[in-house]
Design an enzyme around this catalytic site. Sequence first.
Site, PDB file in Angstrom:
ATOM      1  N   CYS A 216     -11.479 -19.860  11.540  1.00 45.21           N
ATOM      2  CA  CYS A 216     -11.928 -18.510  11.876  1.00 45.21           C
ATOM      3  C   CYS A 216     -12.098 -18.395  13.391  1.00 45.21           C
ATOM      4  O   CYS A 216     -12.827 -19.175  14.011  1.00 45.21           O
ATOM      5  CB  CYS A 216     -13.243 -18.221  11.153  1.00 45.21           C
ATOM      6  SG  CYS A 216     -14.047 -16.723  11.727  1.00 45.21           S
TER       7      CYS A 216
ATOM      8  N   CYS B  54     -15.725 -17.987  14.561  1.00 41.65           N
ATOM      9  CA  CYS B  54     -16.464 -19.252  14.469  1.00 41.65           C
ATOM     10  C   CYS B  54     -16.099 -20.145  15.652  1.00 41.65           C
ATOM     11  O   CYS B  54     -16.971 -20.800  16.233  1.00 41.65           O
ATOM     12  CB  CYS B  54     -16.143 -19.964  13.157  1.00 41.65           C
ATOM     13  SG  CYS B  54     -17.010 -19.303  11.720  1.00 41.65           S
TER      14      CYS B  54
ATOM     15  N   ASP C 260     -14.409  -7.452  23.758  1.00 38.27           N
ATOM     16  CA  ASP C 260     -13.220  -7.411  22.896  1.00 38.27           C
ATOM     17  C   ASP C 260     -11.980  -7.624  23.763  1.00 38.27           C
ATOM     18  O   ASP C 260     -11.833  -7.014  24.828  1.00 38.27           O
ATOM     19  CB  ASP C 260     -13.166  -6.052  22.166  1.00 38.27           C
ATOM     20  CG  ASP C 260     -12.156  -6.055  21.027  1.00 38.27           C
ATOM     21  OD1 ASP C 260     -10.959  -6.328  21.284  1.00 38.27           O
ATOM     22  OD2 ASP C 260     -12.538  -5.766  19.888  1.00 38.27           O
TER      23      ASP C 260
ATOM     24  N   HIS D  23     -20.865 -18.038   9.677  1.00 34.27           N
ATOM     25  CA  HIS D  23     -19.750 -17.271   9.117  1.00 34.27           C
ATOM     26  C   HIS D  23     -20.184 -16.490   7.875  1.00 34.27           C
ATOM     27  O   HIS D  23     -20.670 -17.053   6.899  1.00 34.27           O
ATOM     28  CB  HIS D  23     -18.584 -18.194   8.743  1.00 34.27           C
ATOM     29  CG  HIS D  23     -17.392 -17.433   8.256  1.00 34.27           C
ATOM     30  ND1 HIS D  23     -16.382 -17.009   9.091  1.00 34.27           N
ATOM     31  CD2 HIS D  23     -17.081 -16.961   7.024  1.00 34.27           C
ATOM     32  CE1 HIS D  23     -15.493 -16.344   8.391  1.00 34.27           C
ATOM     33  NE2 HIS D  23     -15.894 -16.289   7.125  1.00 34.27           N
TER      34      HIS D  23
ATOM     35  N   ASN E 147     -16.400  -2.704  10.683  1.00 33.71           N
ATOM     36  CA  ASN E 147     -15.351  -2.540   9.675  1.00 33.71           C
ATOM     37  C   ASN E 147     -15.473  -3.623   8.616  1.00 33.71           C
ATOM     38  O   ASN E 147     -15.649  -4.792   8.936  1.00 33.71           O
ATOM     39  CB  ASN E 147     -13.970  -2.629  10.340  1.00 33.71           C
ATOM     40  CG  ASN E 147     -13.770  -1.590  11.425  1.00 33.71           C
ATOM     41  OD1 ASN E 147     -14.287  -0.485  11.319  1.00 33.71           O
ATOM     42  ND2 ASN E 147     -13.039  -1.938  12.469  1.00 33.71           N
TER      43      ASN E 147
ATOM     44  N   GLY F  93      -9.999  -1.265   8.309  1.00 33.06           N
ATOM     45  CA  GLY F  93      -9.514  -1.720   9.611  1.00 33.06           C
ATOM     46  C   GLY F  93     -10.033  -3.072  10.041  1.00 33.06           C
ATOM     47  O   GLY F  93      -9.884  -3.451  11.204  1.00 33.06           O
TER      48      GLY F  93
ATOM     49  N   HIS G  53     -14.834 -12.117   9.815  1.00 31.92           N
ATOM     50  CA  HIS G  53     -16.133 -12.690  10.190  1.00 31.92           C
ATOM     51  C   HIS G  53     -16.934 -11.496  10.697  1.00 31.92           C
ATOM     52  O   HIS G  53     -16.527 -10.849  11.675  1.00 31.92           O
ATOM     53  CB  HIS G  53     -15.927 -13.776  11.259  1.00 31.92           C
ATOM     54  CG  HIS G  53     -17.167 -14.419  11.780  1.00 31.92           C
ATOM     55  ND1 HIS G  53     -17.303 -15.794  11.912  1.00 31.92           N
ATOM     56  CD2 HIS G  53     -18.328 -13.902  12.246  1.00 31.92           C
ATOM     57  CE1 HIS G  53     -18.488 -16.084  12.418  1.00 31.92           C
ATOM     58  NE2 HIS G  53     -19.130 -14.938  12.635  1.00 31.92           N
TER      59      HIS G  53
ATOM     60  N   HIS H 222     -18.791  -8.603  12.267  1.00 32.35           N
ATOM     61  CA  HIS H 222     -19.012  -8.247  13.669  1.00 32.35           C
ATOM     62  C   HIS H 222     -19.278  -6.759  13.793  1.00 32.35           C
ATOM     63  O   HIS H 222     -18.849  -5.966  12.954  1.00 32.35           O
ATOM     64  CB  HIS H 222     -17.808  -8.632  14.531  1.00 32.35           C
ATOM     65  CG  HIS H 222     -16.509  -8.073  14.040  1.00 32.35           C
ATOM     66  ND1 HIS H 222     -15.790  -8.665  13.016  1.00 32.35           N
ATOM     67  CD2 HIS H 222     -15.813  -6.978  14.394  1.00 32.35           C
ATOM     68  CE1 HIS H 222     -14.699  -7.960  12.771  1.00 32.35           C
ATOM     69  NE2 HIS H 222     -14.688  -6.916  13.592  1.00 32.35           N
TER      70      HIS H 222
HETATM   71  P1  5GP Z   1     -11.866  -5.543  13.445  1.00 33.98           P
HETATM   72  O1  5GP Z   1     -10.510  -4.908  13.483  1.00 33.98           O
HETATM   73  O2  5GP Z   1     -11.878  -6.748  12.524  1.00 33.98           O
HETATM   74  O3  5GP Z   1     -13.005  -4.598  13.174  1.00 33.98           O
HETATM   75  O4  5GP Z   1     -12.148  -6.063  14.917  1.00 33.98           O
HETATM   76  C1  5GP Z   1     -11.727  -7.285  15.397  1.00 33.98           C
HETATM   77  C2  5GP Z   1     -11.673  -7.171  16.906  1.00 33.98           C
HETATM   78  O5  5GP Z   1     -11.638  -8.475  17.437  1.00 33.98           O
HETATM   79  C3  5GP Z   1     -10.454  -6.430  17.438  1.00 33.98           C
HETATM   80  O6  5GP Z   1     -10.865  -5.284  18.164  1.00 33.98           O
HETATM   81  C4  5GP Z   1      -9.744  -7.459  18.319  1.00 33.98           C
HETATM   82  O7  5GP Z   1      -9.260  -6.903  19.519  1.00 33.98           O
HETATM   83  C5  5GP Z   1     -10.843  -8.487  18.582  1.00 33.98           C
HETATM   84  N1  5GP Z   1     -10.362  -9.841  18.720  1.00 33.98           N
HETATM   85  C6  5GP Z   1      -9.504 -10.493  17.880  1.00 33.98           C
HETATM   86  N2  5GP Z   1      -9.306 -11.748  18.311  1.00 33.98           N
HETATM   87  C7  5GP Z   1     -10.064 -11.900  19.428  1.00 33.98           C
HETATM   88  C8  5GP Z   1     -10.283 -12.989  20.330  1.00 33.98           C
HETATM   89  O8  5GP Z   1      -9.741 -14.083  20.184  1.00 33.98           O
HETATM   90  N3  5GP Z   1     -11.117 -12.778  21.373  1.00 33.98           N
HETATM   91  C9  5GP Z   1     -11.771 -11.590  21.563  1.00 33.98           C
HETATM   92  N4  5GP Z   1     -12.573 -11.476  22.625  1.00 33.98           N
HETATM   93  N5  5GP Z   1     -11.578 -10.531  20.735  1.00 33.98           N
HETATM   94  C10 5GP Z   1     -10.747 -10.691  19.684  1.00 33.98           C
HETATM   95 ZN    ZN Z   2     -16.135 -17.297  11.104  1.00 34.09          ZN
END
Ligand code: 5GP
Ligand code: ZN
Length: 132
Positions: A3, A6, A29, A45, A85, A91, A96, A98
């Site tokens: 993950c 994680c 992000d 997690h 989300n 989306g 994990h 957030h």
């Molecule tokens: P979700 O779409 O799951 O609500 O949001 C996940 C967010 O995590 C996305 O906006 C994506 O840009 C961000 N994200 C994904 N991988 C990484 C990463 O490795 N580092 C950082 N800083 N953000 C990430």
């Molecule tokens: Zn995780």
Amino acid sequence: MDCIFCEIAAGRIPAKKVFEDEDVIAFLDVNPTSFGHTLVVPKTHVKNFMEADAAIIGKVFGTASALGKILQEKLGASGMNLLSNAGESAGQSVDHFHVHLIPRYDDRTKEALTLEFGPMDLDLDQVLAKIR
Ligand code: 5GP
Ligand code: ZN
């Protein structure tokens, strides 16, 4: 596959860290939708906010609240969206839990999102009957 959040929480993958304590980490992000777009993440997690226990919910949302205020002041944002989300249809791309903290600006060049609640024509009593 491990993950990604994680890995960030454990310090094995770098992130632009905004805040950290023993339970929570907040970082920028990597694909920001506004200037200062920040993710608040529990270090343990759990899949999403519906699976998280009350202590984790309290810590993540408590951090989001305090951090939101700081971001707003330091970045000169005029508003803030808080979004979590859960599930692919909503989306979620990282499984994990957030919370997105998305500073909003009167200056639209500082953001790249549109968030619109289109109204639906629904019988609300029918909806309520299903929920209760
Ligand atoms: P979700 O779409 O799951 O609500 O949001 C996940 C967010 O995590 C996305 O906006 C994506 O840009 C961000 N994200 C994904 N991988 C990484 C990463 O490795 N580092 C950082 N800083 N953000 C990430
Ligand atoms: Zn995780």
